[in-house]
Write an enzyme that holds these catalytic residues in place. Structure first.
Site, PDB file in Angstrom:
ATOM      1  N   LYS A  31      -0.408  27.250 -35.486  1.00 13.30           N
ATOM      2  CA  LYS A  31       0.693  26.284 -35.446  1.00 13.30           C
ATOM      3  C   LYS A  31       1.845  26.820 -36.292  1.00 13.30           C
ATOM      4  O   LYS A  31       1.615  27.209 -37.445  1.00 13.30           O
ATOM      5  CB  LYS A  31       0.217  24.939 -36.004  1.00 13.30           C
ATOM      6  CG  LYS A  31       1.288  23.858 -36.063  1.00 13.30           C
ATOM      7  CD  LYS A  31       0.762  22.597 -36.717  1.00 13.30           C
ATOM      8  CE  LYS A  31       1.845  21.524 -36.787  1.00 13.30           C
ATOM      9  NZ  LYS A  31       1.390  20.288 -37.451  1.00 13.30           N
ATOM     10  N   LYS A  63      -1.595  27.828 -40.054  1.00 14.13           N
ATOM     11  CA  LYS A  63      -0.485  26.862 -40.040  1.00 14.13           C
ATOM     12  C   LYS A  63       0.617  27.403 -40.940  1.00 14.13           C
ATOM     13  O   LYS A  63       0.443  27.559 -42.144  1.00 14.13           O
ATOM     14  CB  LYS A  63      -0.947  25.494 -40.525  1.00 14.13           C
ATOM     15  CG  LYS A  63       0.157  24.441 -40.512  1.00 14.13           C
ATOM     16  CD  LYS A  63      -0.351  23.097 -40.977  1.00 14.13           C
ATOM     17  CE  LYS A  63       0.754  22.054 -40.964  1.00 14.13           C
ATOM     18  NZ  LYS A  63       0.272  20.724 -41.431  1.00 14.13           N
TER      19      LYS A  63
END
Length: 375
Positions: free
Chosen positions: A300, A243
């Protein structure tokens, strides 16, 4: 073959009008010359071993050799839930996306399931009175997200439900964990302890998959150990492994109500989310999460990190998820609204690229529209 032909080539003179022959072109001259093609005739096919265009000649041929195909089962729909009985709340920065009360959330989940979308990921937006520095409402056994999970699993038991494990919707400072006493850093180990309790409450409420998005060190191992000790061995973990500290999260923070808090302190999320410049760190994070017991590995955002998706896909046997985040969604919607892009074509191409890069599943706000189109 036919008779030899001559081709006259006209080139703008930059040599004071001097006429140049073909031999002069190789020495940097510019002018006018004649190119003789020898015995080659343009009425005879080129002697090619392979002609790739053969397989693009008709629509049916192109379908036959298409390597990547999107289907409704590829998508996970992120959904935002609020308390109360009010009408769905539109999110201004995310056209077509709403916050739902629990009753309307169930309706939306039923519609998605009917369209063939296999899973939803739930995110709460809480009133300010439920937020504090310690994110204590995350451990409320009657909290919004736990009630939402129980309601959806009761109404649509076949639908897979995923919940977020992070403190940012619950904290006044908007960070994913609790702060140190000095307030100048996120306290990793104290945060992990809270997140483990939070995940266990979600598992006990009936969620199928918990998804820690906090990026604290060691949280996957701690959650897995907590689950095993409590007998929750069937609850899966989808780790937000790679992330990144991305600028594409802005509309999401509007949706969950953390946008005003984020960035107001000297503390930055860069102390726990990945630097967008760092590829090797992303691969390392994914490997650590797999070793600690993650069942899914997530990247992500997705669109700007296709190389990371491919890297992770090539290094793990675990299912790989990718999150097409709010900013990716919003920019396509905004450009389409201005008439600069074709919404349907760009939407499809963006998701196709994510799957082609190696994602087995895609969290996307386009899930419902794509399922309607593909189903």
């Amino acid at each position: 073959g036919g008779a030899p032909i001559e081709v006259t080539i006209m080139v703008t003179s930059m040599m004071g009008g001097k006429a140049m022959g073909v031999d002069d072109f190789g020495s940097g001259g510019r002018g006018r010359g004649v190119l003789k093609c020898g015995n080659m005739s343009f009425d005879r096919p080129l002697d090619l071993v392979e002609r790739p265009r053969r397989l693009r000649r008709t629509a049916s041929l192109r379908r036959m050799v298409q390597e990547t195909v999107l289907r409704p089962a590829d998508f996970i729909a992120p959904l935002f839930v609020i308390d109360g009985k009010g009408a769905p709340q539109p999110i201004k920065s995310m056209p077509g996306v709403f916050r739902y009360n629990v009753k309307d959330l169930i309706k939306e989940c039923r519609a998605l399931h009917k369209l063939g979308v296999p899973a939803v990921a739930l995110f709460p937006k809480l009133a300010a009175k439920f937020k504090d520095a310690g994110g204590t409402h995350a451990l409320d056994e009657d909290g919004l997200i736990l009630r939402a999970v129980a309601a959806v699993k009761s109404a649509v038991p076949e639908l897979t439900v995923i919940t977020d494990v992070a403190l940012d919707p619950y904290t006044t400072h908007g960070h994913d964990g609790v702060l140190t006493e000095s307030g100048d850093d996120v306290d990793n180990d104290r945060s992990v302890a809270i997140l483990s309790e939070m995940a266990l409450l979600q598992a006990e409420a009936g969620v199928d998959i918990v998804a820690p998005s906090d990026m604290m060190d060691g949280r996957i191992a701690a959650i897995r150990e907590t689950f095993d000790d409590a007998g929750q061995t069937d609850t899966a973990i989808m780790a937000y492994s790679a992330k990144f500290n991305s600028a594409y999260y802005g509309p999401f923070r509007d949706a969950v109500g953390s946008s005003q808090a984020a960035g107001t302190r000297l503390l930055s999320k860069a102390t726990y989310q990945l630097d967008p410049a760092n590829r090797r760190q992303a691969i390392n994070e994914a490997a650590l999460d797999e070793d600690e017991g993650a069942d899914f590995i997530m990247v992500k955002p997705a669109g700007a990190y296709l190389d990371i998706i491919r890297d992770v896909r090539e290094r793990t046997g675990k299912p790989v998820a990718a999150y097409q985040v709010s900013g990716e969604y919003a920019q396509i919607q905004a450009a389409a609204k201005l008439g600069w892009l074709d919404l349907e074509k760009c939407r499809h191409e963006s998701l196709l690229a994510i799957k082609r890069a190696g994602a087995d599943m895609i969290l996307t706000y386009f899930a419902k529209d794509m399922a309607k189109l593909l189903g």
